[in-house]
Each structure stands twice: as C-alpha cells, then as structure tokens.
Design a protein around this motif. Structure first.
Motif, PDB file in Angstrom:
ATOM      1  N   MET A  45      77.170 -18.069 -51.974  1.00  0.00           N
ATOM      2  CA  MET A  45      76.278 -17.008 -51.235  1.00  0.00           C
ATOM      3  C   MET A  45      76.645 -16.862 -49.591  1.00  0.00           C
ATOM      4  N   ILE A  46      76.825 -18.144 -48.999  1.00  0.00           N
ATOM      5  CA  ILE A  46      77.654 -17.879 -47.491  1.00  0.00           C
ATOM      6  C   ILE A  46      79.040 -18.139 -47.604  1.00  0.00           C
ATOM      7  N   LEU A  47      79.685 -17.023 -47.414  1.00  0.00           N
ATOM      8  CA  LEU A  47      81.075 -17.007 -47.322  1.00  0.00           C
ATOM      9  C   LEU A  47      81.756 -16.500 -45.919  1.00  0.00           C
ATOM     10  N   PRO A  48      81.664 -17.379 -44.765  1.00  0.00           N
ATOM     11  CA  PRO A  48      82.062 -16.895 -43.284  1.00  0.00           C
ATOM     12  C   PRO A  48      83.411 -16.408 -43.410  1.00  0.00           C
ATOM     13  N   SER A  49      84.373 -16.530 -44.015  1.00  0.00           N
ATOM     14  CA  SER A  49      85.721 -16.012 -44.148  1.00  0.00           C
ATOM     15  C   SER A  49      85.849 -14.624 -44.699  1.00  0.00           C
ATOM     16  N   LEU A  50      84.611 -13.970 -45.422  1.00  0.00           N
ATOM     17  CA  LEU A  50      84.851 -12.655 -45.847  1.00  0.00           C
ATOM     18  C   LEU A  50      84.741 -11.763 -44.626  1.00  0.00           C
ATOM     19  N   ALA A  58      72.103  -9.286 -32.455  1.00  0.00           N
ATOM     20  CA  ALA A  58      73.403 -10.269 -32.447  1.00  0.00           C
ATOM     21  C   ALA A  58      74.255  -9.261 -33.320  1.00  0.00           C
ATOM     22  N   VAL A  59      75.851  -9.649 -33.131  1.00  0.00           N
ATOM     23  CA  VAL A  59      76.964  -8.908 -34.026  1.00  0.00           C
ATOM     24  C   VAL A  59      77.576  -9.642 -34.824  1.00  0.00           C
ATOM     25  N   THR A  60      77.647 -10.866 -34.826  1.00  0.00           N
ATOM     26  CA  THR A  60      78.129 -11.922 -35.680  1.00  0.00           C
ATOM     27  C   THR A  60      77.304 -12.794 -36.566  1.00  0.00           C
ATOM     28  N   PRO A  61      77.682 -13.139 -37.719  1.00  0.00           N
ATOM     29  CA  PRO A  61      78.648 -12.582 -38.314  1.00  0.00           C
ATOM     30  C   PRO A  61      78.797 -10.967 -38.726  1.00  0.00           C
ATOM     31  N   PHE A  62      77.535 -10.342 -38.640  1.00  0.00           N
ATOM     32  CA  PHE A  62      77.463  -8.908 -38.695  1.00  0.00           C
ATOM     33  C   PHE A  62      76.318  -8.284 -37.868  1.00  0.00           C
ATOM     34  N   ALA A  63      76.023  -7.432 -37.411  1.00  0.00           N
ATOM     35  CA  ALA A  63      74.803  -6.722 -36.766  1.00  0.00           C
ATOM     36  C   ALA A  63      73.670  -6.984 -37.525  1.00  0.00           C
ATOM     37  N   TYR A  64      72.762  -7.845 -36.814  1.00  0.00           N
ATOM     38  CA  TYR A  64      71.311  -7.881 -37.355  1.00  0.00           C
ATOM     39  C   TYR A  64      70.563  -8.264 -36.177  1.00  0.00           C
ATOM     40  N   LEU A  65      69.262  -8.758 -36.581  1.00  0.00           N
ATOM     41  CA  LEU A  65      68.095  -9.119 -35.530  1.00  0.00           C
ATOM     42  C   LEU A  65      68.130 -10.785 -35.672  1.00  0.00           C
ATOM     43  N   ARG A  66      68.634 -11.425 -34.872  1.00  0.00           N
ATOM     44  CA  ARG A  66      68.914 -12.894 -34.953  1.00  0.00           C
ATOM     45  C   ARG A  66      67.605 -13.541 -34.561  1.00  0.00           C
ATOM     46  N   ILE A  67      67.176 -14.471 -35.448  1.00  0.00           N
ATOM     47  CA  ILE A  67      66.024 -15.228 -35.037  1.00  0.00           C
ATOM     48  C   ILE A  67      66.089 -16.636 -34.439  1.00  0.00           C
ATOM     49  N   ALA A  76      69.932 -23.494 -39.562  1.00  0.00           N
ATOM     50  CA  ALA A  76      69.535 -24.194 -38.126  1.00  0.00           C
ATOM     51  C   ALA A  76      70.689 -24.642 -37.492  1.00  0.00           C
ATOM     52  N   ILE A  77      71.601 -25.142 -38.164  1.00  0.00           N
ATOM     53  CA  ILE A  77      72.467 -26.062 -37.309  1.00  0.00           C
ATOM     54  C   ILE A  77      74.136 -24.912 -37.209  1.00  0.00           C
ATOM     55  N   ARG A  78      74.203 -24.181 -38.182  1.00  0.00           N
ATOM     56  CA  ARG A  78      75.545 -23.440 -37.903  1.00  0.00           C
ATOM     57  C   ARG A  78      75.379 -21.938 -37.754  1.00  0.00           C
ATOM     58  N   SER A  79      76.042 -21.511 -36.732  1.00  0.00           N
ATOM     59  CA  SER A  79      75.872 -20.073 -36.448  1.00  0.00           C
ATOM     60  C   SER A  79      76.654 -18.919 -37.659  1.00  0.00           C
ATOM     61  N   SER A  80      77.296 -19.731 -38.363  1.00  0.00           N
ATOM     62  CA  SER A  80      77.911 -18.740 -39.396  1.00  0.00           C
ATOM     63  C   SER A  80      77.064 -18.552 -40.553  1.00  0.00           C
ATOM     64  N   VAL A  81      75.840 -19.201 -40.728  1.00  0.00           N
ATOM     65  CA  VAL A  81      74.835 -19.140 -41.870  1.00  0.00           C
ATOM     66  C   VAL A  81      73.474 -18.479 -41.130  1.00  0.00           C
ATOM     67  N   LEU A  82      72.869 -17.181 -41.481  1.00  0.00           N
ATOM     68  CA  LEU A  82      71.954 -16.776 -41.103  1.00  0.00           C
ATOM     69  C   LEU A  82      70.532 -17.730 -41.250  1.00  0.00           C
ATOM     70  N   ASP A  83      69.932 -17.939 -39.978  1.00  0.00           N
ATOM     71  CA  ASP A  83      68.815 -18.976 -39.903  1.00  0.00           C
ATOM     72  C   ASP A  83      67.663 -18.050 -40.602  1.00  0.00           C
ATOM     73  N   LEU A  84      67.680 -18.042 -42.000  1.00  0.00           N
ATOM     74  CA  LEU A  84      66.797 -17.344 -42.714  1.00  0.00           C
ATOM     75  C   LEU A  84      66.137 -18.825 -43.746  1.00  0.00           C
ATOM     76  N   THR A  85      64.916 -18.055 -44.580  1.00  0.00           N
ATOM     77  CA  THR A  85      64.452 -19.237 -45.315  1.00  0.00           C
ATOM     78  C   THR A  85      64.873 -18.761 -46.754  1.00  0.00           C
ATOM     79  N   TYR A  86      65.727 -19.376 -47.658  1.00  0.00           N
ATOM     80  CA  TYR A  86      66.310 -19.076 -48.666  1.00  0.00           C
ATOM     81  C   TYR A  86      65.509 -19.501 -50.278  1.00  0.00           C
TER      82      TYR A  86
END
Length: 545
Positions: free
Chosen positions: A1-6, A137-146, A202-212
């Motif tokens: 699911m979360i692949l920050p190296s991509l 926000a622009v990392t890891p891609f452009a989105y509305l960071r919460i 909640a603790i890593r910027s490479s993972v979107l702070d969403l509810t999964y």
C-alpha cells in the motif's frame, strides 16, 4: 500500500486504486448480504459495507478532486461516514455473536448522541480549528495535507476503543466455537491491520495521515463472501447456542461441528468427510426418525437428546444441513417415570379388582346371611375378610410408596439395620446369623432398607418354617450383600416371577412382600436376584454397586 520509493505519480495512483477498489468491493458485496439468513447479522453487515464503501469513496474524492475546497469537503464527508461505520460494526458484532447489545435502546441513543456531537465539531471546524488544520502539500505528491488536532485523536481513540469491543466479541465467539474458526479469526485480524497505517500516518511524513479502516472492511467482505461464507454462517449458527451442533453436507457427510459436539461425541474429531451413518449410526437413525430420541452414555449416566436439523444454504442453494442436539434428559426421565407410574396404576387397579373382590364378596355374602338368618356366626368370616382386605390395602400402599426414588440417602451399616429388622420379625425358634467382620456400609434410606430386610426375613419364615436359620453377609465378587436361609428354596423357573406383585404360593399370602423388596432395591438403584443358598434354601443377592 505505502511505497515511498515509487515515483510520485505511481504512488498517487496506488492510493487512489486502493481506496477505489475498497469502495467497489464494499458496494459490490451489498447484494450478497441477502444470503445471510440471520436478519440482525444481515442488517449490521449491510450497513457496515455501505458506510465502509462510502468512506473509501470519500477518500477517493479527497485525493482526486481538482480544487482544495472540494478535497476539503470530501475529507470531512469521509470523517463523518467513517465515524458512522462504528455503529454498524458494533451492531454486526453483537448480532453475529448472539448478544443483545444492538437491541439496547440506551446504548444506541448514547452512540447517536456521541456521533452527532463529533459531526457538529467536524462540520464547524473552520470556525474553531479544534479538529484539524488543512494546507496544500507537494510531497509525496500534490494533495491537501491534514494536520490533526486533539479532538481528532479523542474521537479516534473512542472509535478504536469501541471497535476493539467488537473485535473482542468476535474473538470470544471464535475461541469457544471450535478450532475450524481460526480462518475467520485470521480474517478479523486482517480487518484491523489498516490501523497500523493510521499510526504510521501520524508519525511518518511518507505516509498520508488518513484513516485506512475502510480497506479493512473491504478485506473482511472479500474473506466472508468469497472464501469463508459457509464457515461464517456456521460460526454464527453455533455461537448462539450451547447445544452440540454438527454440519452435514448434501450427502450427510460430516463437514463441521462445534466444541460442544466434539466433547459429547469424541468420534467426531478427525471424521471430516466421513458418513454420519458410519461414524454415529444411532444418531443417523434418530435424525431420520422425527419421533426418535438420541441416547448416549456420558460419564456412566444415560443422557437423552432431541435431534433437529435445518437446511444449510449457500447463495440460495441447499448445501447440507445443520444438526442440533438438545439435552432433554430431564424431560425423558420424567416421561419414563410417568410411564412407570401409569403401569403401576394399571397394576394396582388389576390387583384391587382381583385380590379385593374375593374377600369383599365373602364379607357381603356372609353379612346378607347374618341379616337373613339372624345368625352372628356368619360375622366371623366377615371379620376375617375385612382383616384380609386391610392387609391387602396396607401392602398395596407400601408397594406404591417404596417405588419412589431416594432423594437424600444416608450412610448406614448393613449389619446394624439387619439386626434391628430381625427384632421386628423373629420368632422364638428361628435364628439370624451375620457373617463375622461384616461391616458393609451403603448410602440408603434407613427406613426403607429396614422394610427390605423385614420382608425378606418374613419370606424365609413363612416358607422355611419356624425353625429356619437366616444368614446375612457380603457378596464375594460384587459390591453388595445377601440374605439366605436353609428352607426349601425357590424353583429355578419361578425365581423371576416371585418379584411380581400378587405372586404367592401361600394360601394366606398377599404376594406383595417380595414385590416391595424389589421396589425398594430399584428405588436405591440396586439390583436384586434370587438364587439358591449353600444349604439348598433361598438366597437373595442385592448388588449395590
């Protein structure tokens, strides 16, 4: 699911695809909920899939909308729908595990009140900013960071706690049904796995702070409807009862069973795929006969079970049946007692009709002659007839009483009771001999045991004469005692008949003495047999084991 190296575009597509797939799965499984026979379970899972699919769809909108304003709206919608899914989850878990929490109006209104409070807080967040803050926000891609604020974590903590209650209910059910529920237990564990991504967000910027959690709902839906639907239905059906349950396929081969069934019928263990008629022929017979009762020895006692079956279906097609065994031991024992009492009533009616009619006829005839001839000599046979009827009535009543089972036995010494009984029966020329060191102790009703000895002693005196010698001692090969005499004995072909009420060889006998002895022994759970003594007389053996 979360692949920050991509690459960012690939990572973005992975997020969108994951939530879109979850939404499609949840919505696509909604029609399949009609296969679930239990109404409350079906309703709870339907709304869980609906809110889970809506939650995932809101995340897709949040990630794909072209403007920050629309992204904000979809994010808030996702927060509301996600929180709403807690209710269906608890409803489903309560219904599926056979509890009644989902029907508790107080609990439901409390959840609605808490839900509405947080809805108001989320909707009014632009005014106070207590729930979250949003920025581009622009990392890891452009989105509305919460960026979540304290009220969000309070709400999440409460939602996780309530969800954990549901997980506990399911775990408790799977744990007590049987080992075959492990696949569902693993599935439920996978359902909660997305919580790990919630924490990472909640603790890593490479993972979107969403509810999964909506991804977990989709995993659960796929597992239930595509892989373990039969097991899902079986666990729910067996979880709501403590009775033994066995599931058979369309050919009556053993497919599954719960823990209670395995404990009652150990031969079930390892019998999956085997024919029920081969493994448990008596149960198969009871299953085919609706009026039959399944009888089995458990811990040295006979227990009785009624057997009922209901069709087991998958996707509307009959794939077998579930067999439920309900313990009806008390009911069956009561029925047998009633039958025995009815038989005794019929026996008493016959005895009264036969044995009392003769002395009653004598009394009536002699009384009429006494009146006609004014002769009092006719009254002597009347007195004897009345005495005879009184004796018969007394012994009939004794026979009826002695057949009642013993409720509170006492530990008594056989030799002591025998000596006390002998004092009530002995005549001057007879004698009683008790074996040396005879100290057998039994649990018995002292009064009825004394009645047993008195009747056996009287029987020996009546048939052996006034100089008979009676011996009481312990059985050598079995647990119990015997009463023997040196009289004429009992013919072998008559040794079973002598215990029948009304059987006698004496002209003045009632035929109830040994019948009463038999009833007393049976009431204690003992076995009595007649045989020959060493001196050629009668010997009565009472096995108390």
């Amino acid at each position: 699911m979360i692949l920050p190296s991509l690459p960012p575009n690939v990572l973005y597509a992975a997020y969108v695809l994951a939530f879109a797939s979850a939404a499609v799965v949840c919505f696509g499984m909604l029609p399949r909920t009609t296969q679930i026979s239990h109404e409350d379970t079906r309703r709870g899972l339907f709304w869980l899939l609906l809110t889970g699919g809506g939650w995932a769809a809101a995340h897709v909108g949040y990630l794909t909308m072209p403007t920050p304003e629309l992204q904000y709206v979809f994010y808030v919608v996702g927060l509301i729908v996600g929180l709403a899914s807690v209710g269906p989850w608890l409803y489903f878990c309560s219904a599926y595990t056979g509890r009644s929490i989902h029907r508790n109006s107080g609990a439901r209104w409390a959840l609605v009140a808490v839900f509405l409070f947080f809805v108001v807080v989320k909707v009014t967040n632009p005014l106070h900013g207590w729930y979250f803050a949003a920025e581009q926000a622009v990392t890891p891609f452009a989105y509305l960071r919460i960026e979540h604020r304290p009220l969000h974590w309070i709400a999440m903590g409460l939602a996780y706690a309530l969800s954990a209650v549901g997980f506990f209910m399911l775990y408790e059910l799977f744990d007590r049904v049987n080992s075959n529920a492990r696949p569902l237990l693993v599935l439920v564990g996978l359902t909660g796995l997305p919580v790990v991504f919630d924490v990472l967000g909640a603790i890593r910027s490479s993972v979107l702070d969403l509810t999964y959690a909506s991804l977990g709902v989709a995993i659960f839906a796929v597992g239930v409807f595509a892989v373990y639907f039969d097991q899902f239905q079986f666990v729910r059906a067996t979880g709501e009862t403590d009775d033994p349950v066995i599931v058979l396929d369309e050919r009556d081969r053993i497919r599954d069973f719960n823990t209670e069934a395995a404990e009652l019928l150990p031969t079930l263990v390892g019998s999956s795929g085997e024919s029920l008629s081969e493994q448990l022929p008596s149960l198969a017979t009871a299953l085919d006969d609706s009026d039959s009762t399944f009888e089995i020895e458990v811990g040295g006692r006979t227990r009785y079970y009624s057997v009922a079956s209901t069709p087991f279906t998958t996707a509307g097609a009959k794939t077998g049946r579930s067999v439920i065994l309900s313990d009806v031991t008390h009911r069956e024992q009561y029925r047998q007692e009633l039958e025995e009492k009815n038989e005794k009533l019929e026996q008493f009616a016959s005895l009264v009709s036969h044995d009392l009619r003769n002395p009653l006829g004598v009394a009536q005839g002699r009384t009429e002659l006494a009146i006609e001839e004014d002769e009092t000599d006719h009254l002597e046979p009347v007195v004897r007839a009345h005495d005879r009827m009184e004796q018969l009535i007394d012994e009939m009543l004794t026979l009826a009483r002695e057949g009642v089972s013993i409720d509170e036995p006492e530990q008594v010494l056989i030799s002591t009771v025998a000596e006390r009984s002998w004092k009530m029966v002995a005549v001057q020329t007879t004698s009683l001999s008790i074996e040396p060191e005879f100290d057998l102790s039994v649990a018995a009703d002292p009064e009825r045991l004394q009645q047993l000895f008195e009747n056996l002693f009287r029987n020996s005196v009546e048939h052996g004469g006034t100089d008979v010698t009676i011996t009481v001692g312990a059985l050598e090969e079995d647990e119990g005692f015997y009463v023997a005499d040196d009289g004429p004995g009992i013919p072998e072909e008559k040794r079973d008949e002598i215990f029948e009420a009304g059987y006698t060889t004496a002209s003045d006998g009632t035929g109830f003495g040994l019948a009463i002895v038999s009833e007393i022994a049976e009431a204690h759970g003992w076995e009595i047999t007649a045989t020959e003594s060493a001196e050629g007389g009668a010997r009565f053996e009472i096995r108390t084991g």
